[in-house]
Design a protein around this motif. Structure first.
Motif, PDB file in Angstrom:
ATOM      1  N   VAL A 148       0.811  -1.214   0.000  1.00  0.00           N
ATOM      2  CA  VAL A 148       0.000   0.000   0.000  1.00  0.00           C
ATOM      3  C   VAL A 148       0.839   1.257   0.000  1.00  0.00           C
ATOM      4  N   SER A 149       0.408   2.213  -0.778  1.00  0.00           N
ATOM      5  CA  SER A 149       0.937   3.561  -0.664  1.00  0.00           C
ATOM      6  C   SER A 149      -0.200   4.475  -1.064  1.00  0.00           C
ATOM      7  N   ARG A 150      -0.168   5.673  -0.524  1.00  0.00           N
ATOM      8  CA  ARG A 150      -1.322   6.551  -0.668  1.00  0.00           C
ATOM      9  C   ARG A 150      -1.721   6.780  -2.127  1.00  0.00           C
ATOM     10  N   ASP A 151      -0.777   7.163  -2.960  1.00  0.00           N
ATOM     11  CA  ASP A 151      -1.166   7.532  -4.322  1.00  0.00           C
ATOM     12  C   ASP A 151      -1.433   6.331  -5.207  1.00  0.00           C
ATOM     13  N   GLU A 152      -1.075   5.154  -4.736  1.00  0.00           N
ATOM     14  CA  GLU A 152      -1.357   3.990  -5.578  1.00  0.00           C
ATOM     15  C   GLU A 152      -2.675   3.308  -5.227  1.00  0.00           C
ATOM     16  N   VAL A 153      -3.290   3.671  -4.107  1.00  0.00           N
ATOM     17  CA  VAL A 153      -4.566   3.035  -3.774  1.00  0.00           C
ATOM     18  C   VAL A 153      -5.758   3.972  -3.897  1.00  0.00           C
ATOM     19  N   LEU A 154      -5.564   5.259  -3.714  1.00  0.00           N
ATOM     20  CA  LEU A 154      -6.703   6.168  -3.789  1.00  0.00           C
ATOM     21  C   LEU A 154      -7.087   6.415  -5.238  1.00  0.00           C
ATOM     22  N   GLY A 155      -8.418   6.533  -5.433  1.00  0.00           N
ATOM     23  CA  GLY A 155      -8.914   6.735  -6.781  1.00  0.00           C
ATOM     24  C   GLY A 155      -8.823   5.481  -7.639  1.00  0.00           C
ATOM     25  N   ARG A 156      -8.716   4.325  -6.974  1.00  0.00           N
ATOM     26  CA  ARG A 156      -8.520   3.094  -7.741  1.00  0.00           C
ATOM     27  C   ARG A 156      -9.614   2.081  -7.427  1.00  0.00           C
ATOM     28  N   ILE A 157      -9.757   1.112  -8.337  1.00  0.00           N
ATOM     29  CA  ILE A 157     -10.698   0.019  -8.113  1.00  0.00           C
ATOM     30  C   ILE A 157      -9.941  -1.299  -8.196  1.00  0.00           C
ATOM     31  N   PHE A 158     -10.117  -2.109  -7.167  1.00  0.00           N
ATOM     32  CA  PHE A 158      -9.430  -3.391  -7.100  1.00  0.00           C
ATOM     33  C   PHE A 158     -10.437  -4.523  -6.989  1.00  0.00           C
ATOM     34  N   GLY A 159      -9.971  -5.721  -7.254  1.00  0.00           N
ATOM     35  CA  GLY A 159     -10.806  -6.901  -7.062  1.00  0.00           C
ATOM     36  C   GLY A 159     -10.781  -7.311  -5.594  1.00  0.00           C
ATOM     37  N   LEU A 177      -9.304  -9.579  -4.083  1.00  0.00           N
ATOM     38  CA  LEU A 177      -8.034  -9.984  -3.494  1.00  0.00           C
ATOM     39  C   LEU A 177      -6.991  -8.880  -3.617  1.00  0.00           C
ATOM     40  N   GLY A 178      -7.456  -7.703  -4.001  1.00  0.00           N
ATOM     41  CA  GLY A 178      -6.541  -6.579  -4.075  1.00  0.00           C
ATOM     42  C   GLY A 178      -5.863  -6.423  -5.435  1.00  0.00           C
ATOM     43  N   GLN A 179      -6.286  -7.221  -6.430  1.00  0.00           N
ATOM     44  CA  GLN A 179      -5.689  -7.071  -7.758  1.00  0.00           C
ATOM     45  C   GLN A 179      -6.395  -5.938  -8.497  1.00  0.00           C
ATOM     46  N   PRO A 180      -5.649  -5.084  -9.226  1.00  0.00           N
ATOM     47  CA  PRO A 180      -6.294  -3.950  -9.890  1.00  0.00           C
ATOM     48  C   PRO A 180      -7.260  -4.424 -10.979  1.00  0.00           C
ATOM     49  N   ILE A 181      -8.456  -3.836 -11.056  1.00  0.00           N
ATOM     50  CA  ILE A 181      -9.347  -4.193 -12.157  1.00  0.00           C
ATOM     51  C   ILE A 181      -9.778  -2.945 -12.918  1.00  0.00           C
ATOM     52  N   ASP A 182      -9.055  -1.845 -12.695  1.00  0.00           N
ATOM     53  CA  ASP A 182      -9.417  -0.624 -13.410  1.00  0.00           C
ATOM     54  C   ASP A 182      -8.427  -0.348 -14.529  1.00  0.00           C
ATOM     55  N   GLY A 183      -7.602  -1.348 -14.866  1.00  0.00           N
ATOM     56  CA  GLY A 183      -6.648  -1.184 -15.948  1.00  0.00           C
ATOM     57  C   GLY A 183      -5.333  -0.577 -15.483  1.00  0.00           C
ATOM     58  N   GLY A 184      -5.281  -0.102 -14.255  1.00  0.00           N
ATOM     59  CA  GLY A 184      -4.045   0.489 -13.755  1.00  0.00           C
ATOM     60  C   GLY A 184      -3.058  -0.570 -13.290  1.00  0.00           C
ATOM     61  N   PRO A 185      -1.855  -0.141 -12.934  1.00  0.00           N
ATOM     62  CA  PRO A 185      -0.855  -1.110 -12.486  1.00  0.00           C
ATOM     63  C   PRO A 185      -1.098  -1.532 -11.025  1.00  0.00           C
ATOM     64  N   ALA A 186      -0.554  -2.661 -10.655  1.00  0.00           N
ATOM     65  CA  ALA A 186      -0.646  -3.101  -9.262  1.00  0.00           C
ATOM     66  C   ALA A 186       0.294  -2.240  -8.429  1.00  0.00           C
TER      67      ALA A 186
END
Lengths: 615, 488
Positions: free
Chosen positions: B96-107, B109-118
């Motif tokens: 986790v880091s602030r700018d990598e989790v906010l504004g994002r959608i994950f599955g 199990l925490g895998q990104p499903i919005d097309g962004g990087p993990a």
């Protein structure tokens, strides 16, 4: 207690024995071989991190161990070290005002070491070794000593003198005792030579196995009430010092608030509060409030007489099972010094569930609702550890047990409530309906009971000087009658009742709203001393008795209920403290005046009606 | 040391991964692998079937003979000889880091499903977290204004509280949760707040509804969503709330943000737990749920609160649907024992057209009494709400009575209770889904309604309060003694 035994747990040079290896890990339950290395209920340490555990089964060469900490990452093959002694607590100065987890790890020290979150692994000792205490001898060298006698004392807090007692198995002559001065827990403060010629070196602390009762000389019949300042409890369902009580109630009925009220205001010398599987914020609340609140008897902060044991619901479940025993052993220890101790366990249901969880992992045959068959006997054994006793040292001490019960769905027919009911003498049933009307304390006066009423009657008579029991029964009768009438009211409405029955309803309402209902958050109402309780009830009952005259004179009841003095009755709990009977006496005479006034009016009116009618 | 929760406490568990070929048996979501070595309890596992798709799992029990593993994406397609099992040597963790989790959608199990990087550059954190030391907790007292009268006035929410919504199928709990999120004074502070949304087994349209509502109120960039949808793996639901809370704790306690966590629907979570417990052959307790349901739920709900020496807070609003509207069902029952109160939605009110259909009588906020009063909301708040409770409880009794004997035969006082009940439901409880009432409006409204009753019935409020607030009817009553309510 012998010289060679009382080092710190797992002392530096002591050679470890009983190393076994893990063969299975399933949550908090671990199995290890060979079982011969251990004895039943022996304390063990798991792996290099030294996680605390206890042997709970020895079967077919395999030892079953419950681990009091998180077992993530533990592998088969990990060594387990036997400690050679059963699960114990450290008893000595440094307990009061502290908060410990279920296996007596001091939470403040844990925070210094690990930060805001609780991790796992071994950490120092329960009581601080570096702290210096001032010790003052009571006996002198050459005295004959017997078990439980007070050797000397340590002022543990401003309010509590901590007595250092002769160990329970030691009888002999005091060979040497330290002069008054400053000592740490590890210093030897006395030497006793037994009749057999063995020398015992006494320190300020000792250890005691938590599952073993601390002995006493004689059990006494509880006869003095534990005054809690809560009217519904003290007046209607009193608890005695050394008695047992249960508070069952569904969620939101106010178990915890009641427990907190009791731990704040109960007139005990020492309070042991066990937060067993409950919310972390509640323990924090106690830690925030208690240093600020004053004990009504000593005017010292409440925290100076309180010992907290916290196994919050997110802490390991096995330690939840232990927390109850840790707490009660500490309570018994202070009882042995001659103190009245009150122990609150919130909640015993979580403890029972911990038993169930461990039992399930052991694949034992379940009895009712998955609880193990030994649930009832464990509950009985717990409540039997309460009582008023003559201590070994011939002092009088008591442990009062108050257990909260959290029945699933608020259904009192579930196993924990049912069994608890069999073993306690006081039953304060909390009621969902009362709670949802924000009627607190939500103790249902029809379902609750206390077996101590006649035992404490004498005390009340002496203290308040009146007919306490008679007054109480008079009020109870009205409540009972009211309950019957309420069934009719539910169907037909209050209007359908004749004035005489309406009188019962109104009277019961006065008792319920103005006496039984008590606000925990109002600075004055939160605590009512016995005098205030008696005077309040006396005043209310006086008014109720006068209502009869109203009915007999055929005055409509509402006229009496609209008298200005009624709102004075509503207000009295928020205004007077009960130190002075004056205001209550004034109120009574005002009641008489106002009642007389309407009676007179009615008399002249009916006279007029009569005369006009005749004309 | 003090700053990081994750103080490599699990170092003993940083063994390099080991891979085994072939599994011994498959039973529901569980697989058993024999003859494994150096595997620890709770370790994360990757299972690859013949189809080559990787699945995640976790060691449930480990002995010298075998490891029992639960597989989150289900076991269908796994076969005995060709499946590969890789023991990672680490517990379940996320980065986790602030700018990598906010504004994002994950599955789930925490895998990104919005097309962004993990996320990769942040801190590794164990998703099970650690219990908060009660000594380190700060007692929650900061009032959060939700703009909803039934909550603010009667069941006040405070920062760091866990206050679930007990709902039933078809009731508007999602609308209510979304309204709380929109109105909870979030927009005043752009940096200091975040929303973490954990969905367990919810429908696509529900999840989308939440996303839209976040978008419309312009908070999407401060939201982190973890979605396990209705057609996703059941067992995965056991992980989703823990990941969401790990992120929330990080944002709150490391980044100093005030985090509101919505978890929906906890009923689906509990059902997944029951499913796994049953396939493990565990002794069931009530209604087939495992005996440790309480402890398990507590390990989720207790991850809320504030700490004395850190600025942030985690406030939880879990949503659960009560099976058959039954509040004594084990799921709401155990939840109520752990959380600090509950907001109960009632079908009868919903059918009367009341939104939000909150039945205040069984609802409760345990932290309310410390979060209200002078300096926090208003001095009369406690007495007024207590009076409203007492009056509404009595009014409901009168309603029942009226249905038996008819309204005509009620006493004058009882009739006034009836009209109070109507006004309370239609004006106090009811509000529009975009209506944001200030706490002062709520209290004034409460006074206006309570004055419908004869004054001698008002035994819970003080005379002075009746004079000041009841008779003044809101005028000048909130003159300049309050600070603005806080954001969550």
């Amino acid at each position: 207690m012998k010289t060679d035994e009382s080092g710190t747990p797992g002392g530096k040079s002591k050679k470890r024995e009983g190393i076994a290896r893990i063969v299975l890990v399933s949550g908090p339950v671990v199995k290890a071989v060979p079982a011969e290395k251990f004895s039943m209920n022996e304390m063990v340490e798991v792996g290099e991190e030294r996680l605390a555990g206890e042997v709970i089964g020895l079967e077919k060469g395999i030892a079953t161990i419950q681990v009091y900490e998180d077992t993530t990452g533990i592998q088969p093959g990990t060594p387990i070290f036997g400690q050679g002694l059963p699960l114990f607590v450290e008893l000595g100065p440094g307990l009061v005002g502290e908060i410990f987890d279920g296996i007596q790890r001091p939470l403040k020290v844990l925070r210094e070491r690990w930060g805001d979150f609780i991790h796992r692994g071994k950490i120092g000792t329960a009581l601080p070794r570096e702290k210096v205490w001032s010790f003052e001898p009571i006996l002198k060298a050459g005295d004959d000593v017997s078990p439980g006698q007070r050797l000397g004392k340590v002022p543990e807090s401003k309010g509590v003198d901590h007595f250092i007692l002769v160990p329970v198995e030691v009888k002999g002559r005091l060979k040497w005792i330290a002069n008054g001065g400053s000592y740490t827990l590890d210093d030897v403060i006395a030497e006793i030579e037994s009749h057999q010629g063995q020398t015992y070196r006494i320190k300020l602390y000792h250890r005691w196995p938590v599952r073993k009762l601390r002995p006493y000389k004689e059990r006494l019949m509880p006869s003095e009430p534990l005054i809690t300042g809560q009217r519904v409890i003290d007046t209607f369902f009193p608890l005695a010092k050394g008695g047992t009580a249960a508070i069952p109630g569904g969620f939101g009925t106010g178990k915890t608030v009641t427990q907190h009220q009791l731990s704040k205001w109960a007139d005990a010398d020492i309070i042991v509060y066990i937060g067993c599987g409950e919310r972390g914020n509640e323990m924090t609340g106690v830690l925030v409030d208690f240093p600020q609140l004053l004990d009504p008897r000593t005017q010292r902060p409440l925290i100076e007489r309180t010992i907290l044991i916290a196994n919050t619901s997110d802490m390991p479940v096995a330690a939840r099972e232990a927390s109850i025993y840790t707490g009660i052993t500490i309570a018994e220890y202070y009882r042995d010094m001659g103190y009245d101790v009150a122990l609150m366990a919130d909640s015993t249901s979580r403890w029972a569930e911990a038993l169930r969880e461990i039992s399930g992992r052991l694949e034992e045959m379940p009895a009712e609702e998955g609880f193990p068959a030994y649930l009832a006997s464990r509950l009985a054994a717990f409540y039997e550890r309460g009582g008023q006793v003559t201590t070994l040292g011939d002092h009088r001490g008591s442990v009062t047990l108050i257990g909260a019960v959290s029945p699933p769905g608020g259904d009192f027919s579930e196993p924990v409530t049912m069994h608890t009911k069999r073993f306690v003498q006081c039953f304060w049933a909390l009621d969902k309906e009362l709670a949802s009307a924000r009627y607190f304390p939500a103790i249902n006066y029809l379902q609750s009971y206390s077996a101590y009423v006649s035992r404490v009657e004498q005390w009340w008579g002496k203290r308040v000087g009146g007919e306490w029991k008679g007054l109480r029964s008079e009020a109870m009768e009205i409540l009972q009658e009211d309950a019957k009438l309420q069934n009719i009211v539910k169907l037909l409405g209050e209007e359908a009742l004749p004035d005489d029955q309406k009188r019962i309803i109104e009277s019961a309402r006065l008792i319920k709203d103005d006496f039984l209902q008590q606000s925990a958050f109002d600075p004055i109402d939160t605590y009512a001393n016995p005098e205030k309780q008696y005077l309040m009830l006396e005043t209310i009952m006086h008014f109720i008795r006068r209502l009869k005259d109203i009915i007999e004179a055929r005055v409509p009841l509402y006229k009496a209920m609209e008298l200005p003095v009624v709102s004075e009755i509503h207000r009295m709990k928020f205004v007077y403290k009960g130190d002075d009977p004056g205001p209550f006496k004034d109120l009574e005479s005002r009641i008489d005046q106002e009642i007389e006034k309407i009676l007179k009016k009615q008399a002249s009116k009916s006279y007029t009606t009569f005369t006009t009618g005749a004309a | 040391m003090k700053n990081s929760q994750d103080t490599n406490k699990l170092d003993h568990m940083s063994r390099p991964p080991i891979e085994y070929m072939g599994i011994d048996s498959v039973n529901g979501p569980l697989i058993i692998v024999k003859d494994v070595r150096d595997v620890g309890f709770g370790e994360r596992v990757e299972v690859t079937g013949p189809d080559g798709a990787p699945r995640q799992g976790r060691v449930l029990s480990i002995s010298e003979e075998a490891a029992v593993i639960e597989v989150f994406q289900g076991t269908s397609g796994l076969n005995q000889p060709d499946s590969r099992v890789r023991f990672t040597g680490r517990p379940f963790e996320i980065i986790v880091s602030r700018d990598e989790v906010l504004g994002r959608i994950f599955g789930g199990l925490g895998q990104p499903i919005d097309g962004g990087p993990a996320p990769f550059k942040g801190e590794r954190r164990n998703i099970n977290g650690y219990p908060i030391n009660p000594v380190a907790r700060a007692y929650p007292r900061d009032f959060i204004q939700t703009g909803i009268s039934a909550i603010d006035g009667m069941n006040t929410l405070v920062r760091g509280q866990k206050l679930p919504i007990f709902s039933g199928s078809g009731l508007p709990h999602n609308d209510l949760a979304a309204q709380i999120v929109r109105q909870a004074r979030l927009l005043t502070d752009q940096e200091g707040f975040a929303i973490v949304f954990g969905a367990m087994g919810v429908r696509h349209d529900e999840a989308e509804g939440f996303r839209r509502s976040f978008e419309e109120s312009g908070v999407l960039k401060n939201v982190s969503m973890f979605l396990n949808l209705a057609d996703d793996s059941t067992v995965e639901r056991l992980i989703t709330p823990r990941i969401a809370l790990t992120v929330a704790e990080f944002l709150a306690f490391e980044e100093g943000m005030h985090v509101l966590v919505i978890l929906t629907d906890m009923t689906n979570y509990c059902e997944a737990l029951r499913e796994v417990a049953t396939s493990k052959g565990e002794v069931p307790s009530r209604k087939g749920y495992p005996g440790y349901l309480y402890s398990d739920l507590a390990s989720i709900y207790e991850r809320a609160g504030r700490l004395t020496d850190r600025t942030g807070s985690v406030t939880q609003i879990p949503i659960l649907t009560m099976p058959d509207d039954d509040i004594t069902h084990p799921i709401p029952d155990l939840t109520g024992y752990i959380t600090e109160g509950q907001i109960v939605l009632e079908r009868a009110l919903f059918q009367k057209g009341v939104y939000p259909p909150i039945n205040v009588l069984p609802s409760l906020s345990r932290l309310m009494s410390d979060g209200i009063g002078e300096g926090r909301t208003r001095e009369d708040h406690r007495d007024l709400s207590s009076q409203l409770y007492a009056a509404y409880a009595r009014a409901r009794q009168v309603q029942r009575l009226a249905s038996i004997i008819g309204e005509e035969d009620l006493s004058v006082t009882d009739k006034r209770y009836l009209s109070f009940a109507r006004a309370f439901e239609n004006r106090f409880l009811s509000q529009k889904s975009n209506e944001d009432r200030s706490i002062f409006d709520t209290l004034d409204l409460g006074w206006e309604l309570i004055m419908l009753l004869p004054e001698q019935e008002l035994t819970r409020v003080r005379k002075e309060e009746i004079e000041k607030y009841g008779k003044g009817n809101g005028k000048n009553s909130n003159a300049g003694n309050q600070e603005q309510p806080a954001s969550p």
